[in-house]
Write a protein that holds these residues in place. Structure first.
Motif, PDB file in Angstrom:
ATOM      1  N   TYR A  35     132.272  38.450  94.310  1.00 59.87           N
ATOM      2  CA  TYR A  35     130.887  38.883  94.134  1.00 59.87           C
ATOM      3  C   TYR A  35     130.429  39.462  95.464  1.00 59.87           C
ATOM      4  O   TYR A  35     131.019  39.197  96.504  1.00 59.87           O
ATOM      5  N   GLN A  37     126.623  40.362  97.743  1.00 61.13           N
ATOM      6  CA  GLN A  37     125.168  40.246  97.839  1.00 61.13           C
ATOM      7  C   GLN A  37     124.703  41.142  98.976  1.00 61.13           C
ATOM      8  O   GLN A  37     124.928  40.816 100.147  1.00 61.13           O
ATOM      9  N   LYS A  42     120.170  40.621  94.714  1.00 62.61           N
ATOM     10  CA  LYS A  42     120.848  39.621  93.877  1.00 62.61           C
ATOM     11  C   LYS A  42     122.337  39.559  94.196  1.00 62.61           C
ATOM     12  O   LYS A  42     122.919  40.515  94.698  1.00 62.61           O
ATOM     13  N   VAL A  43     122.925  38.448  93.845  1.00 62.92           N
ATOM     14  CA  VAL A  43     124.379  38.331  93.866  1.00 62.92           C
ATOM     15  C   VAL A  43     124.922  39.120  92.671  1.00 62.92           C
ATOM     16  O   VAL A  43     124.462  38.931  91.535  1.00 62.92           O
ATOM     17  N   PHE A  45     128.316  40.530  90.438  1.00 67.74           N
ATOM     18  CA  PHE A  45     129.717  40.333  90.078  1.00 67.74           C
ATOM     19  C   PHE A  45     130.516  41.603  90.352  1.00 67.74           C
ATOM     20  O   PHE A  45     130.081  42.711  90.032  1.00 67.74           O
ATOM     21  N   MET A  89     127.256  40.758 101.954  1.00 71.15           N
ATOM     22  CA  MET A  89     127.976  39.491 101.999  1.00 71.15           C
ATOM     23  C   MET A  89     128.889  39.458 100.783  1.00 71.15           C
ATOM     24  O   MET A  89     128.419  39.695  99.660  1.00 71.15           O
ATOM     25  N   PHE A  91     131.362  37.235  98.458  1.00 71.63           N
ATOM     26  CA  PHE A  91     131.683  35.860  98.106  1.00 71.63           C
ATOM     27  C   PHE A  91     132.893  35.817  97.178  1.00 71.63           C
ATOM     28  O   PHE A  91     132.968  36.566  96.207  1.00 71.63           O
TER      29      PHE A  91
END
Lengths: 112, 113
Positions: A35, A37, A42-43, A45, A89, A91
């Motif tokens: 994912y 951000q 928002k985070v 996918f 970022m 993840f």
């Protein structure tokens, strides 16, 4: 307690360069994810990976992105030619049989 | 609203008070998960509630799910300053075996000492 780990914690790169972000998912998990951000957003996918192949991917995950599980523990995200808008970022996450999805601490990618 | 939207966007309370955050979503889900994120840090998994569950507890956390209203709530009781963070709901679609999550915009919770 098992956890998802990611390296590096921060990556600075020049536009057009290739970057590889690394993750070690939780060892008995089956699904792996990336994912991202963007700051203040928002985070989102990017991609899911199961049984050594991509199972789902979003519109963001274009030909510049690729994922690989080169061995039994690592899971990598490669961005072939970074753009300024790739700064975010990133993840990594993994999911076990109970569907709880655990996230790593993230890699902050800065593209200059 | 978009899939997984939290309400309110920001919440400020005194230490010891309860904090309630709501989440609404649009499509059918397999499960809904709540996460906490401290500024600039990773996502900490708090709790998962399945589509056939109505309520779940974990310590000071209580989560409810109403699939008929496509909504969920997260209650944090007896809040502490350390609970200050952003809280996100994330939904896993029923149609995908990969169960990738769609996140909301989050609620920024500030607990004042």
């Amino acid at each position: 307690e098992p956890e998802v780990t990611q390296t590096p914690s921060h990556q600075v790169t020049q536009m057009g360069q290739e970057v590889i972000l690394r993750c070690v998912p939780i060892s008995n998990h089956l699904y792996f994810y990336w994912y991202r951000q963007i700051l203040g957003q928002k985070v989102e996918f990017l991609v899911s990976f199961y049984n050594n192949e991509i199972s789902e991917k979003s519109e963001i995950f274009d030909d510049q992105f690729s994922v690989e599980r080169p061995d039994g523990s690592n899971f990598t995200l490669k961005i072939r030619s970074t753009k300024l808008e790739d700064s975010a970022m990133y993840f990594c996450a993994s999911t076990g049989r109970n569907n709880e999805q655990f996230f790593g601490p993230g890699t902050r990618l800065t593209v200059l | 609203s978009q899939q997984g939207e939290e309400d309110p966007q920001a919440l400020s309370i005194q230490e010891g008070e309860n904090a309630t955050m709501n989440c609404s979503y649009k499509t059918s889900i397999n499960n809904l998960q709540w996460y906490r994120q401290n500024s600039g840090r990773g996502l900490v998994h708090l709790i998962l509630i399945r589509s056939n569950e109505r309520e779940k507890h974990s310590g000071r956390l209580r989560v409810t799910l109403d699939t008929s209203k496509k909504s969920s709530s997260l209650l944090i009781t007896a809040s502490r300053a350390a609970d200050t963070a952003s809280y996100f709901c994330a939904t896993a679609p029923v149609w995908s075996s990969a169960r990738q999550l769609t996140f909301g915009s989050g609620t920024q919770l500030t607990v004042l000492p």
